[in-house]
Motif scaffolding. Structure first.
Motif, PDB file in Angstrom:
ATOM      1  N   ALA A 336      35.816 -76.772 -50.917  1.00 15.91           N
ATOM      2  CA  ALA A 336      34.419 -76.380 -51.089  1.00 15.91           C
ATOM      3  C   ALA A 336      33.501 -77.088 -50.103  1.00 15.91           C
ATOM      4  O   ALA A 336      32.418 -76.583 -49.789  1.00 15.91           O
ATOM      5  CB  ALA A 336      33.964 -76.672 -52.517  1.00 15.91           C
ATOM      6  N   LEU A 337      33.921 -78.243 -49.618  1.00 18.44           N
ATOM      7  CA  LEU A 337      33.117 -78.947 -48.627  1.00 18.44           C
ATOM      8  C   LEU A 337      32.905 -78.080 -47.387  1.00 18.44           C
ATOM      9  O   LEU A 337      31.827 -78.135 -46.761  1.00 18.44           O
ATOM     10  CB  LEU A 337      33.806 -80.259 -48.247  1.00 18.44           C
ATOM     11  N   TYR A 338      33.905 -77.264 -47.072  1.00 20.81           N
ATOM     12  CA  TYR A 338      33.767 -76.358 -45.935  1.00 20.81           C
ATOM     13  C   TYR A 338      33.067 -75.068 -46.337  1.00 20.81           C
ATOM     14  O   TYR A 338      32.102 -74.639 -45.696  1.00 20.81           O
ATOM     15  CB  TYR A 338      35.142 -76.057 -45.336  1.00 20.81           C
ATOM     16  N   GLN A 339      33.586 -74.440 -47.397  1.00 21.87           N
ATOM     17  CA  GLN A 339      33.014 -73.173 -47.873  1.00 21.87           C
ATOM     18  C   GLN A 339      32.820 -73.251 -49.383  1.00 21.87           C
ATOM     19  O   GLN A 339      33.793 -73.423 -50.119  1.00 21.87           O
ATOM     20  CB  GLN A 339      33.953 -72.017 -47.514  1.00 21.87           C
ATOM     21  N   PRO A 340      31.595 -73.238 -49.885  1.00 20.32           N
ATOM     22  CA  PRO A 340      30.378 -72.786 -49.208  1.00 20.32           C
ATOM     23  C   PRO A 340      29.461 -73.882 -48.683  1.00 20.32           C
ATOM     24  O   PRO A 340      28.462 -73.587 -48.045  1.00 20.32           O
ATOM     25  CB  PRO A 340      29.664 -72.041 -50.334  1.00 20.32           C
ATOM     26  N   VAL A 341      29.773 -75.180 -48.932  1.00 19.39           N
ATOM     27  CA  VAL A 341      28.771 -76.214 -48.679  1.00 19.39           C
ATOM     28  C   VAL A 341      28.483 -76.369 -47.195  1.00 19.39           C
ATOM     29  O   VAL A 341      27.325 -76.305 -46.753  1.00 19.39           O
ATOM     30  CB  VAL A 341      29.230 -77.551 -49.301  1.00 19.39           C
ATOM     31  N   TRP A 342      29.539 -76.589 -46.380  1.00 21.79           N
ATOM     32  CA  TRP A 342      29.339 -76.797 -44.950  1.00 21.79           C
ATOM     33  C   TRP A 342      28.745 -75.557 -44.291  1.00 21.79           C
ATOM     34  O   TRP A 342      27.757 -75.652 -43.541  1.00 21.79           O
ATOM     35  CB  TRP A 342      30.670 -77.166 -44.289  1.00 21.79           C
ATOM     36  N   LEU A 343      29.330 -74.412 -44.545  1.00 20.56           N
ATOM     37  CA  LEU A 343      28.855 -73.180 -43.906  1.00 20.56           C
ATOM     38  C   LEU A 343      27.436 -72.830 -44.331  1.00 20.56           C
ATOM     39  O   LEU A 343      26.690 -72.214 -43.554  1.00 20.56           O
ATOM     40  CB  LEU A 343      29.796 -72.018 -44.234  1.00 20.56           C
ATOM     41  N   GLY A 344      27.042 -73.219 -45.547  1.00 26.86           N
ATOM     42  CA  GLY A 344      25.690 -72.944 -45.993  1.00 26.86           C
ATOM     43  C   GLY A 344      24.660 -73.916 -45.464  1.00 26.86           C
ATOM     44  O   GLY A 344      23.481 -73.577 -45.366  1.00 26.86           O
ATOM     45  N   ALA A 345      25.093 -75.131 -45.107  1.00 24.75           N
ATOM     46  CA  ALA A 345      24.139 -76.168 -44.712  1.00 24.75           C
ATOM     47  C   ALA A 345      24.037 -76.349 -43.204  1.00 24.75           C
ATOM     48  O   ALA A 345      22.949 -76.574 -42.675  1.00 24.75           O
ATOM     49  CB  ALA A 345      24.518 -77.495 -45.366  1.00 24.75           C
ATOM     50  N   VAL A 346      25.157 -76.282 -42.501  1.00 23.39           N
ATOM     51  CA  VAL A 346      25.171 -76.588 -41.062  1.00 23.39           C
ATOM     52  C   VAL A 346      25.032 -75.291 -40.273  1.00 23.39           C
ATOM     53  O   VAL A 346      25.977 -74.514 -40.159  1.00 23.39           O
ATOM     54  CB  VAL A 346      26.467 -77.331 -40.675  1.00 23.39           C
ATOM     55  N   GLN A 347      23.847 -75.065 -39.750  1.00 27.12           N
ATOM     56  CA  GLN A 347      23.555 -73.868 -38.971  1.00 27.12           C
ATOM     57  C   GLN A 347      23.181 -74.180 -37.532  1.00 27.12           C
ATOM     58  O   GLN A 347      22.988 -73.270 -36.733  1.00 27.12           O
ATOM     59  CB  GLN A 347      22.428 -73.081 -39.648  1.00 27.12           C
ATOM     60  N   ALA A 348      23.047 -75.474 -37.211  1.00 26.41           N
ATOM     61  CA  ALA A 348      22.681 -75.894 -35.860  1.00 26.41           C
ATOM     62  C   ALA A 348      23.180 -77.315 -35.654  1.00 26.41           C
ATOM     63  O   ALA A 348      23.458 -78.034 -36.637  1.00 26.41           O
ATOM     64  CB  ALA A 348      21.167 -75.820 -35.670  1.00 26.41           C
ATOM     65  N   PRO A 349      23.306 -77.765 -34.394  1.00 22.34           N
ATOM     66  CA  PRO A 349      23.731 -79.147 -34.150  1.00 22.34           C
ATOM     67  C   PRO A 349      22.832 -80.178 -34.821  1.00 22.34           C
ATOM     68  O   PRO A 349      23.307 -81.234 -35.246  1.00 22.34           O
ATOM     69  CB  PRO A 349      23.671 -79.263 -32.623  1.00 22.34           C
ATOM     70  N   SER A 350      21.542 -79.880 -34.943  1.00 21.31           N
ATOM     71  CA  SER A 350      20.638 -80.825 -35.594  1.00 21.31           C
ATOM     72  C   SER A 350      20.994 -81.012 -37.061  1.00 21.31           C
ATOM     73  O   SER A 350      20.818 -82.105 -37.614  1.00 21.31           O
ATOM     74  CB  SER A 350      19.192 -80.335 -35.464  1.00 21.31           C
ATOM     75  N   ASP A 351      21.505 -79.955 -37.714  1.00 18.87           N
ATOM     76  CA  ASP A 351      21.926 -80.083 -39.107  1.00 18.87           C
ATOM     77  C   ASP A 351      23.106 -81.037 -39.237  1.00 18.87           C
ATOM     78  O   ASP A 351      23.163 -81.860 -40.163  1.00 18.87           O
ATOM     79  CB  ASP A 351      22.312 -78.709 -39.672  1.00 18.87           C
ATOM     80  N   LEU A 352      24.053 -80.927 -38.322  1.00 18.99           N
ATOM     81  CA  LEU A 352      25.206 -81.825 -38.342  1.00 18.99           C
ATOM     82  C   LEU A 352      24.764 -83.266 -38.113  1.00 18.99           C
ATOM     83  O   LEU A 352      25.279 -84.195 -38.760  1.00 18.99           O
ATOM     84  CB  LEU A 352      26.216 -81.398 -37.276  1.00 18.99           C
TER      85      LEU A 352
END
Length: 384
Positions: A336-352
């Motif tokens: 879940a860390l990858y899907q949906p949490v990571w994919l929902g939160a990280v949309q740009a390098p600044s998010d990472l």
């Protein structure tokens, strides 16, 4: 009871990110910060909630409240954790929730998604160190996450949980020392709470037979959906669409589902929105009945099986099965860390970048959740 309500009300206001994030919030709040229960007790309750139908994170909160203050504590935990999302979705259903029209609000919600990413990552690291100490448990964790990344789905989750339980139960005979069952005072054997179990069965069978009006049909449909859903809030959507889809349009379902993603707390409060739509003349009554009916089956099963669950853990094979389930649950969190949490939160390098800084602040500097939430929300709004 008041303290239980306040703690869960606060979590109900900030717990974005779905069940995976909720488990992380609960673990950090009630095990690490408040010390209401030990890591082993938390693991036992989590394993039971994962096996039962219903909202796993809300059942876990219900069980923590019961552990802390009995039945009143359990009810206080449920009301506190559910109330914020219930009110928000009820407001949306009656036309007061233009929640996505404001760019600043969307940015703030995105900051909270980044917070959920940080919390889940921290929970995965903490729980993997606690529950995946042997090579077998680590293998279960990795295999669970890998299979779910490759082939996600409800049946996959159930199969992996069952397989992990059987595998670790088999090997537990050769490894009698099970951390989860080692307690200073061995639990007293208790039978299941039969009245709760009988009430669950009677309602499951009887409500559809007695449903003749719109109100009774609503209660029956939502109760049956809550009795059959394994895997959390995402799975309840097709069940409800099948049972009440003849009354609501697909657009109403999708709108409710989208709003349930945006609000904090349990996704099962999708029932609040749908219930208000089903009874437009009395939206509060519809939302209240639908929400209670959807949550009730899981709570009845948890109440019925909770007493005997503790004594069952004294049996080596069952205790070994629990270690396997806990290792698989860590794998579920990792997936879940990858899907949906990571994919929902990280949309740009600044998010990472923000997530990495947030993880450091939480994990290393032990920054409180509230302060971290303020920083991430503020940063997301500045970058919007």
């Amino acid at each position: 009871m008041g303290q239980v309500f306040i703690q869960f009300l606060w979590l109900g206001c900030v717990s974005f990110g779905g069940p995976a994030a909720h488990i992380g919030y609960f673990q950090r709040t009630f095990v690490e910060r408040l010390g209401w229960l030990s890591q082993a007790e938390f693991a036992q309750l989590l394993a039971l909630c994962q096996l039962l139908p219903g909202p796993a994170s809300s059942q876990l909160g219900f069980a923590i409240g019961r552990h802390r203050a009995g039945l009143t504590g359990a009810l206080a935990a449920f009301v506190g954790f559910t109330l914020p999302s219930f009110l928000l979705l009820l407001a949306a259903a009656i036309g007061l929730g233009q929640l996505t029209a404001n760019v600043w609000l969307e940015a703030a919600l995105h900051g909270l998604k980044l917070l959920a990413l940080v919390v889940v990552a921290d929970a995965v690291l903490t729980m993997s160190r606690q529950f995946c100490k042997t090579q077998l448990q680590q293998g279960v964790m990795v295999a669970t996450a890998a299979v779910l990344w490759w082939q996600p789905g409800l049946l996959t989750q159930l199969g992996l949980l069952l397989g992990a339980a059987l595998l670790c139960a088999r090997f537990s005979a050769q490894q009698p020392a099970t951390p989860l069952s080692s307690q200073p005072h061995p639990p007293i054997a208790h039978p299941p709470h039969w009245p709760a179990l009988i009430l669950f069965a009677l309602l499951f069978i009887g409500l559809p037979l007695l449903a003749h009006g719109s109100v009774s049909r609503l209660v029956a449909d939502f109760y049956q959906a809550g009795s059959l859903v394994f895997g959390g809030g995402h799975v309840v959507l097709p069940l409800l669409q099948e049972s009440v889809g003849h009354t609501l349009t697909q657009q109403q379902f999708l709108t409710g589902y989208s709003l349930a993603q945006l609000v904090p707390g349990p996704m099962f409060t999708l029932a609040s929105y749908l219930g208000a739509q089903l009874l437009p003349a009395t939206p509060l009554l519809g939302a209240l009945l639908a929400t209670l009916a959807l949550f009730l089956p899981g709570f009845l099963l948890l109440w019925a099986l909770g007493p005997s669950w503790q004594s069952w853990l004294a049996r080596p094979r069952l205790a070994g099965a629990v270690t396997g389930i806990n290792a698989a649950v860590v794998g579920l969190l990792l997936a879940a860390l990858y899907q949906p949490v990571w994919l929902g939160a990280v949309q740009a390098p600044s998010d990472l970048a923000l997530a990495a800084i947030g993880f450091y602040l939480l994990r290393v500097l032990k920054l409180p959740i509230l302060a971290l939430a303020g920083l991430l929300v503020g940063a997301a709004m500045l970058l919007a």
